[in-house]
Design an enzyme around this catalytic site. Structure first.
Site, PDB file in Angstrom:
ATOM      1  N   ASP A   1     -62.457 -61.392  48.942  1.00  0.00           N
ATOM      2  CA  ASP A   1     -61.348 -60.434  48.903  1.00  0.00           C
ATOM      3  C   ASP A   1     -60.358 -60.859  49.978  1.00  0.00           C
ATOM      4  O   ASP A   1     -60.570 -61.867  50.661  1.00  0.00           O
ATOM      5  CB  ASP A   1     -61.848 -58.994  49.121  1.00  0.00           C
ATOM      6  CG  ASP A   1     -61.003 -57.989  48.346  1.00  0.00           C
ATOM      7  OD1 ASP A   1     -59.781 -57.960  48.584  1.00  0.00           O
ATOM      8  OD2 ASP A   1     -61.541 -57.259  47.502  1.00  0.00           O
TER       9      ASP A   1
ATOM     10  N   HIS B   1     -56.452 -59.861  44.918  1.00  0.00           N
ATOM     11  CA  HIS B   1     -57.351 -59.756  46.079  1.00  0.00           C
ATOM     12  C   HIS B   1     -57.721 -61.149  46.588  1.00  0.00           C
ATOM     13  O   HIS B   1     -58.884 -61.426  46.877  1.00  0.00           O
ATOM     14  CB  HIS B   1     -58.603 -58.960  45.706  1.00  0.00           C
ATOM     15  CG  HIS B   1     -58.320 -57.501  45.504  1.00  0.00           C
ATOM     16  ND1 HIS B   1     -58.376 -56.583  46.531  1.00  0.00           N
ATOM     17  CD2 HIS B   1     -57.952 -56.807  44.407  1.00  0.00           C
ATOM     18  CE1 HIS B   1     -58.064 -55.378  46.061  1.00  0.00           C
ATOM     19  NE2 HIS B   1     -57.791 -55.485  44.788  1.00  0.00           N
TER      20      HIS B   1
ATOM     21  N   ASP C   1     -59.075 -57.043  39.259  1.00  0.00           N
ATOM     22  CA  ASP C   1     -58.506 -55.707  39.507  1.00  0.00           C
ATOM     23  C   ASP C   1     -57.236 -55.789  40.344  1.00  0.00           C
ATOM     24  O   ASP C   1     -57.034 -56.715  41.126  1.00  0.00           O
ATOM     25  CB  ASP C   1     -59.538 -54.819  40.232  1.00  0.00           C
ATOM     26  CG  ASP C   1     -60.005 -55.436  41.537  1.00  0.00           C
ATOM     27  OD1 ASP C   1     -60.226 -56.667  41.566  1.00  0.00           O
ATOM     28  OD2 ASP C   1     -60.143 -54.709  42.535  1.00  0.00           O
ATOM     29  N   GLU C   2     -56.395 -54.775  40.162  1.00  0.00           N
ATOM     30  CA  GLU C   2     -55.241 -54.493  41.034  1.00  0.00           C
ATOM     31  C   GLU C   2     -54.379 -55.728  41.353  1.00  0.00           C
ATOM     32  O   GLU C   2     -53.991 -55.943  42.493  1.00  0.00           O
ATOM     33  CB  GLU C   2     -55.732 -53.856  42.337  1.00  0.00           C
ATOM     34  CG  GLU C   2     -56.433 -52.534  42.111  1.00  0.00           C
ATOM     35  CD  GLU C   2     -57.053 -51.962  43.373  1.00  0.00           C
ATOM     36  OE1 GLU C   2     -56.901 -50.760  43.594  1.00  0.00           O
ATOM     37  OE2 GLU C   2     -57.707 -52.692  44.126  1.00  0.00           O
TER      38      GLU C   2
ATOM     39  N   TYR D   1     -67.844 -43.973  43.409  1.00  0.00           N
ATOM     40  CA  TYR D   1     -67.295 -44.667  44.572  1.00  0.00           C
ATOM     41  C   TYR D   1     -67.941 -44.093  45.835  1.00  0.00           C
ATOM     42  O   TYR D   1     -67.521 -43.065  46.360  1.00  0.00           O
ATOM     43  CB  TYR D   1     -65.757 -44.574  44.570  1.00  0.00           C
ATOM     44  CG  TYR D   1     -65.169 -45.751  43.813  1.00  0.00           C
ATOM     45  CD1 TYR D   1     -65.671 -46.090  42.555  1.00  0.00           C
ATOM     46  CD2 TYR D   1     -64.176 -46.551  44.357  1.00  0.00           C
ATOM     47  CE1 TYR D   1     -65.180 -47.185  41.864  1.00  0.00           C
ATOM     48  CE2 TYR D   1     -63.678 -47.659  43.669  1.00  0.00           C
ATOM     49  CZ  TYR D   1     -64.195 -47.965  42.422  1.00  0.00           C
ATOM     50  OH  TYR D   1     -63.725 -49.066  41.749  1.00  0.00           O
ATOM     51  N   PHE D   2     -68.941 -44.791  46.301  1.00  0.00           N
ATOM     52  CA  PHE D   2     -69.728 -44.268  47.413  1.00  0.00           C
ATOM     53  C   PHE D   2     -69.063 -44.488  48.771  1.00  0.00           C
ATOM     54  O   PHE D   2     -69.597 -44.091  49.786  1.00  0.00           O
ATOM     55  CB  PHE D   2     -71.134 -44.885  47.401  1.00  0.00           C
ATOM     56  CG  PHE D   2     -72.035 -44.348  46.320  1.00  0.00           C
ATOM     57  CD1 PHE D   2     -71.555 -43.492  45.333  1.00  0.00           C
ATOM     58  CD2 PHE D   2     -73.376 -44.686  46.288  1.00  0.00           C
ATOM     59  CE1 PHE D   2     -72.386 -42.988  44.340  1.00  0.00           C
ATOM     60  CE2 PHE D   2     -74.226 -44.190  45.301  1.00  0.00           C
ATOM     61  CZ  PHE D   2     -73.727 -43.344  44.323  1.00  0.00           C
ATOM     62  N   ASP D   3     -67.889 -45.117  48.763  1.00  0.00           N
ATOM     63  CA  ASP D   3     -67.118 -45.174  50.005  1.00  0.00           C
ATOM     64  C   ASP D   3     -66.205 -43.953  50.122  1.00  0.00           C
ATOM     65  O   ASP D   3     -65.600 -43.731  51.160  1.00  0.00           O
ATOM     66  CB  ASP D   3     -66.278 -46.457  50.079  1.00  0.00           C
ATOM     67  CG  ASP D   3     -65.473 -46.712  48.814  1.00  0.00           C
ATOM     68  OD1 ASP D   3     -66.011 -46.508  47.718  1.00  0.00           O
ATOM     69  OD2 ASP D   3     -64.293 -47.104  48.935  1.00  0.00           O
TER      70      ASP D   3
ATOM     71  N   TRP E   1     -67.111 -49.962  48.715  1.00  0.00           N
ATOM     72  CA  TRP E   1     -66.051 -50.784  49.305  1.00  0.00           C
ATOM     73  C   TRP E   1     -66.049 -50.528  50.801  1.00  0.00           C
ATOM     74  O   TRP E   1     -66.184 -49.387  51.248  1.00  0.00           O
ATOM     75  CB  TRP E   1     -64.702 -50.411  48.689  1.00  0.00           C
ATOM     76  CG  TRP E   1     -64.685 -50.610  47.208  1.00  0.00           C
ATOM     77  CD1 TRP E   1     -64.840 -49.654  46.254  1.00  0.00           C
ATOM     78  CD2 TRP E   1     -64.533 -51.852  46.507  1.00  0.00           C
ATOM     79  NE1 TRP E   1     -64.786 -50.224  45.010  1.00  0.00           N
ATOM     80  CE2 TRP E   1     -64.595 -51.576  45.131  1.00  0.00           C
ATOM     81  CE3 TRP E   1     -64.338 -53.170  46.923  1.00  0.00           C
ATOM     82  CZ2 TRP E   1     -64.480 -52.562  44.161  1.00  0.00           C
ATOM     83  CZ3 TRP E   1     -64.222 -54.151  45.956  1.00  0.00           C
ATOM     84  CH2 TRP E   1     -64.290 -53.851  44.594  1.00  0.00           C
TER      85      TRP E   1
ATOM     86  N   GLU F   1     -63.731 -51.242  53.458  1.00  0.00           N
ATOM     87  CA  GLU F   1     -62.588 -51.237  54.387  1.00  0.00           C
ATOM     88  C   GLU F   1     -62.869 -50.326  55.577  1.00  0.00           C
ATOM     89  O   GLU F   1     -62.511 -50.619  56.713  1.00  0.00           O
ATOM     90  CB  GLU F   1     -61.321 -50.702  53.703  1.00  0.00           C
ATOM     91  CG  GLU F   1     -60.728 -51.569  52.647  1.00  0.00           C
ATOM     92  CD  GLU F   1     -61.240 -51.182  51.279  1.00  0.00           C
ATOM     93  OE1 GLU F   1     -62.404 -50.766  51.176  1.00  0.00           O
ATOM     94  OE2 GLU F   1     -60.473 -51.311  50.311  1.00  0.00           O
TER      95      GLU F   1
HETATM   96  C1  ACM Z   1     -61.515 -51.490  42.476  1.00  0.00           C
HETATM   97  O1  ACM Z   1     -61.919 -50.454  42.992  1.00  0.00           O
HETATM   98  N1  ACM Z   1     -60.392 -52.054  42.923  1.00  0.00           N
HETATM   99  C2  ACM Z   1     -62.227 -52.123  41.384  1.00  0.00           C
END
Ligand code: ACM
Ligand code: ZN
Length: 531
Positions: free
Chosen positions: A201, A274, A327-328, A420-422, A459, A461
């Site tokens: 990433d 990314h 993604d994104e 999304y566990f973050d 994720w 961050e």
């Molecule tokens: C993602 O959460 N960008 C796949």
């Protein structure tokens, strides 16, 4: 006789005849069928651990079961084979004849007062039988006890979904191999069988790549910052001291470690967005060579880079599914790039969304030629994608879900709304994850068959430490485990929470940090929802 005297005599009799009330059977994920029987089996220094037929992976299977036994019960078992499996024995054996109805991960576990027999069609099934057995044993004295009581029962068990996954982003913050193994141990304890490893990433490239050494020499490092903005902008005077990467030897070791625990590793190299880590090392990967993401898809050299990287990845990861990300992507950048525009013209594409889809299809051809299957985040659907790619449905849009299903793509459910566990947790987070039906009503029965399963995404961050990571993941990963293993009809949140309380003691013993059940609302940076 006085009441107390009667009680003492009854208690003494109970202990003498081994008929104290057996503990309830508390296992997560809840097995498909439990038939309780009277009595209990005692695991102690006289117990013999026996192995019958174990199939192709015999030595690995017996080794891991023995290791789990020693770690969990804190004692070395006596060892035997099927012939010596008589009194006080636990026998693990792959059945000579296929056991119908339990598939390749199921098992049958029979606990009698004198003998435990675990049977399955595969080594993976035996591994899960061992996990269930460990959970059935009491925790009360786990740390220092010399004996463990296992209530008698016959358990027949197999999973709801073949794909029960957890992801981990090791790019934004780096987690070392010891921690990755601990994470794998915890997933395996709850019968999660896929580990989606997000290895690249913007913040760091984490895989040794022989053909492009700068990716780890430079791309694996960033400034050491404690603020939420860990990457931008990097001041020229800042030392790039935070990070790390996995050598090929370490990766092979982890893949093997996961495999003997029933877990396939799905590596992700996130292309074409990314991608700042690799662009920082090789600016020619970007449009105009100006070091701004995403990858330039008009440049053949860039496609060659992606293929060569994947070739090294295929060599490291044996599981057929490999993830391309996708993604994104900041696709607008391609609008101002001559090479990308030239590609669009030459390939007869309508727009930049189709340019990404073209890239994904090119890469998929390369995957397939090497015997691999492609997985990608659901943006890979945007400009049209081949029906043979598997989609991580993450943007929570039911229309996208339906689109993938109509197109014939296999789907792994991991929506931001639940998986999304973050993201921050409140008192209802786990209930929603456990109870909500994520499958759109609009899906036909045949389209439903395309759902491979579910996964949690973590994720990092805002997850700089191992402790914080575990606290975000546990105990909600246990809810995901039950949701994906146990049949829908048997889901019962109140009962789950009651059983979960018993599990928290196990997490304590195994040194896993977790969010207390009464923690209330968690606020903080983890509520920020971008990656
Ligand atoms: C993602 O959460 N960008 C796949
Ligand atoms: Zn370009």
């Amino acid at each position: 006789m006085k009441k107390t005297t009667t009680l003492i005599i009854l208690l003494a009799a109970a202990v003498m005849f081994g008929c104290q009330k057996p503990r309830a059977i508390v296992v997560i994920p809840e097995p498909v069928e439990i038939t309780p029987k009277s009595g209990q089996f005692t695991i102690d220094s006289r117990t013999t651990l026996c192995f019958g037929n174990l199939g192709a992976e015999a030595s690995e299977t017996s080794k891991i079961i023995r290791e789990l036994y020693e770690q969990y019960f804190g004692m070395r078992p006596n060892l035997g084979d099927a012939e010596s499996a008589k009194k006080r024995s636990i026998l693990f054996s792959v059945s000579e004849k296929e056991i119908k109805g339990i598939g390749s991960e199921g098992y049958v576990l029979r606990v009698r007062p004198n003998r435990i027999v675990a049977e399955a069609n595969t080594a993976a099934g035996l591994f899960y039988a061992m996990q269930t057995l460990m959970q059935m044993a009491g925790t009360d004295k786990l740390a220092d006890s010399k004996s463990f009581a296992v209530p008698c029962a016959v358990i027949t068990d197999y999973p709801r979904f073949g794909y029960r996954g957890a992801h981990l982003d090791v790019s934004r913050h780096f987690f070392d191999t010891a921690f990755v193994k601990k994470y794998i141990d915890m997933l395996a304890f709850y019968k999660i069988n896929k580990f989606h490893w997000h290895l690249t990433d913007d913040h760091g490239w984490r895989v040794q790549t022989d053909q492009y050494p700068e990716l780890t020499r430079v791309g694996a490092w960033r400034p050491e910052r404690t603020s939420w903005d860990t990457l931008h902008p990097v001041r020229p005077d800042e030392p790039m001291t935070y990070g790390g990467f996995y050598t090929k030897e370490q990766i092979r070791d982890i893949v093997h470690y996961a495999a003997v625990r029933g877990i396939d590793v799905v590596p992700e190299m996130d292309f074409p967005g990314h991608s700042l880590a690799e662009i920082r090392c090789y600016p020619w990967l970007s449009c105009h060579g100006d070091g701004i993401e995403p990858l330039c898809l008009g440049n053949d050299r860039v496609l060659d880079f992606c293929k060569k990287v994947f070739d090294e990845v295929f060599d490291l990861f044996p599981y057929e599914y490999v993830e391309i990300g996708g993604d994104e992507v900041i696709r607008e950048r391609w609008s101002g790039c001559e090479l990308c525009q030239e590609r669009i013209r030459k390939e007869g594409l309508a727009d930049v969304a189709q340019l990404q889809a073209w890239f994904t299809r090119e890469m998929e051809k390369h995957f397939n030629a090497q015997g691999r299957k492609m997985v990608g985040w659901d943006e890979i659907l945007d400009g049209g994608v081949s029906p043979t790619a598997t989609v991580n449905w993450w943007r929570s849009d039911p229309v996208t879900f339906k689109k993938a299903a109509v197109n014939g793509n296999e789907i792994i459910m991991c929506p931001t709304t639940h998986c999304y566990f973050d993201y921050a947790q409140d008192d209802q987070t786990m209930r929603h994850l456990y109870e909500d039906n994520l499958i759109p009503e609009t899906l036909t029965p045949d389209e439903r068959k395309l759902i491979k399963g579910m996964q949690a995404n973590i994720w990092c961050e805002f997850i700089p430490t191992e402790s914080r990571m575990q606290t975000m993941v546990f105990p909600r990963a246990i809810a995901l485990a039950e949701k994906t293993w146990t049949p829908m009809e048997a889901h019962d949140f109140e009962d789950f929470v009651a059983r979960l309380k018993d599990q928290l003691g196990r997490l304590d013993i195994m040194g896993v940090d977790y969010r207390p059940l009464d923690a209330g609302l968690t606020v903080g940076f983890n509520t920020i929802m971008f990656h």
